[in-house]
Write a protein that holds these residues in place. Structure first.
Motif, short mmCIF file in Angstrom:
data_model
loop_
_atom_site.label_atom_id
_atom_site.label_comp_id
_atom_site.label_asym_id
_atom_site.label_seq_id
_atom_site.Cartn_x
_atom_site.Cartn_y
_atom_site.Cartn_z
N VAL A 14 0.84 -1.20 0.00
CA VAL A 14 0.00 0.00 0.00
C VAL A 14 0.88 1.25 0.00
O VAL A 14 0.60 2.24 -0.69
N TRP A 15 1.96 1.19 0.78
CA TRP A 15 2.89 2.34 0.86
C TRP A 15 3.48 2.66 -0.50
O TRP A 15 3.53 3.82 -0.91
N LEU A 16 3.91 1.64 -1.23
CA LEU A 16 4.49 1.86 -2.56
C LEU A 16 3.48 2.54 -3.49
O LEU A 16 3.83 3.46 -4.24
N ALA A 17 2.23 2.11 -3.43
CA ALA A 17 1.21 2.74 -4.27
C ALA A 17 0.96 4.18 -3.84
O ALA A 17 0.76 5.07 -4.67
N GLY A 18 0.96 4.42 -2.52
CA GLY A 18 0.80 5.78 -2.02
C GLY A 18 1.95 6.68 -2.43
O GLY A 18 1.75 7.85 -2.79
N LEU A 19 3.16 6.14 -2.37
CA LEU A 19 4.33 6.89 -2.82
C LEU A 19 4.24 7.20 -4.30
O LEU A 19 4.61 8.30 -4.75
N GLU A 20 3.77 6.24 -5.08
CA GLU A 20 3.61 6.46 -6.52
C GLU A 20 2.61 7.58 -6.78
O GLU A 20 2.83 8.43 -7.65
N ALA A 21 1.52 7.57 -6.04
CA ALA A 21 0.50 8.61 -6.22
C ALA A 21 1.07 9.99 -5.93
O ALA A 21 0.85 10.95 -6.69
N ARG A 22 1.80 10.13 -4.83
CA ARG A 22 2.37 11.44 -4.49
C ARG A 22 3.39 11.88 -5.53
O ARG A 22 3.43 13.06 -5.91
N GLY A 69 2.56 16.42 -11.72
CA GLY A 69 1.38 16.94 -12.41
C GLY A 69 0.69 15.92 -13.29
O GLY A 69 -0.15 16.28 -14.13
N ASP A 70 1.00 14.63 -13.11
CA ASP A 70 0.40 13.57 -13.91
C ASP A 70 -0.84 13.06 -13.17
O ASP A 70 -0.77 12.11 -12.40
N GLU A 71 -1.97 13.71 -13.42
CA GLU A 71 -3.19 13.38 -12.68
C GLU A 71 -3.67 11.96 -12.97
O GLU A 71 -4.13 11.25 -12.06
N GLU A 72 -3.58 11.52 -14.22
CA GLU A 72 -4.06 10.18 -14.57
C GLU A 72 -3.30 9.11 -13.79
O GLU A 72 -3.89 8.20 -13.21
N ALA A 73 -1.97 9.24 -13.76
CA ALA A 73 -1.15 8.26 -13.03
C ALA A 73 -1.40 8.35 -11.54
O ALA A 73 -1.44 7.33 -10.84
N ALA A 74 -1.56 9.57 -11.04
CA ALA A 74 -1.81 9.74 -9.61
C ALA A 74 -3.13 9.10 -9.20
O ALA A 74 -3.20 8.40 -8.19
#
Length: 252
Positions: free
Chosen positions: A78-86, A92-97
């Motif tokens: 979950v942390w890795l996904a949260g880090l990816e989102a941030r 500024g990549d909203e789709e990826a975030a």
């Protein structure tokens, strides 16, 4: 030991040595053949580069950790996904975030606590911190509507009890800065000043790297829109500029 040394160097504002220690921790984790620890070291590299404003590197490390350690069910996934989102939001990549935010939520719903979670502390990623990351991703994307503001307030509330097992003064300060930003986005300068006041009152010894960067984001936001010329905004900017004597003044 190297993992914690890396985190300490990062908090003290020394990203170069933090990465040296993080790489050493990664080698140890690989030799131990422990996927969770390997993922944790990639997450740490993402964390260090994120707070150094290196969004591309932060995104790379978060994704690499998930790719090299598939099938993890503990909260490190979950942390890795949260880090990816941030990191994606920082770029500024909203789709990826948004995709990473959704994946983090799906992984949260499937969590099975592992040995790292049972050790706790910095080795686990509790729901309170997950919420803080989600809000920060939204704030970095420029959102501060009523829903985000409510989530920001909830994130601050979740870190309000210093006796809670997942409490961390750095996460509380980050959540308070995010709340200040959501209020600024709505033109609430006084509300933003109220939200960030506890952060500005922290003793200098507690102003770690992440807290200083978070406060700077508020200072930069105060330069935009109708808030720019407000007396409260000017005073707040001046205080933030003096917050850390070791970094350049905010752009004007």
């Amino acid at each position: 030991m190297s993992w914690h040394m890396a985190k300490a160097c990062h908090d003290m504002g020394d990203p170069k040595n933090a990465m040296v220690q993080a790489r050493a921790a990664g080698v140890c984790a690989q030799q131990a053949e422990h996927p969770g620890l390997v993922a944790l070291t990639f997450g740490l590299k993402s964390l260090i580069t994120y707070w150094s404003n290196k969004g591309t590197e932060a995104l790379h490390y978060a994704r690499q950790g998930a790719a090299e350690c598939p099938g993890l069910r503990g909260t490190v996934a979950v942390w890795l996904a949260g880090l990816e989102a941030r990191a994606a939001a920082l770029l500024g990549d909203e789709e990826a975030a948004r995709a990473a935010i959704q994946r983090a939520q799906e992984l949260r719903e499937q969590v099975q606590h592992d040995d790292l979670d049972r050790l706790g502390g910095l080795l686990t990623f509790p729901e309170s911190k997950h919420l803080y990351y989600t809000v920060e991703s939204e704030v970095l994307l420029g959102y501060g509507n009523g829903r985000i503001a409510a989530l920001a307030e909830e994130a601050v509330e979740r870190f309000s009890d210093p006796d809670a097992p997942d409490w961390a003064f750095g996460d509380l300060a980050g959540a308070q800065c995010n709340l200040a930003l959501t209020r600024l986005y709505s033109g609430e300068v006084d509300g933003a000043a109220e939200a960030i006041r506890p952060v500005l009152d922290l003793a200098p010894a507690h102003r770690n790297r992440g807290i200083i960067v978070s406060a700077d984001r508020v200072g930069t936001a105060l330069l935009r829109g109708s808030a720019r010329d407000a007396v409260t905004a000017r005073d707040l900017r001046a205080e933030i500029e003096a917050y850390s004597p070791n970094r350049p003044a905010l752009p004007r």
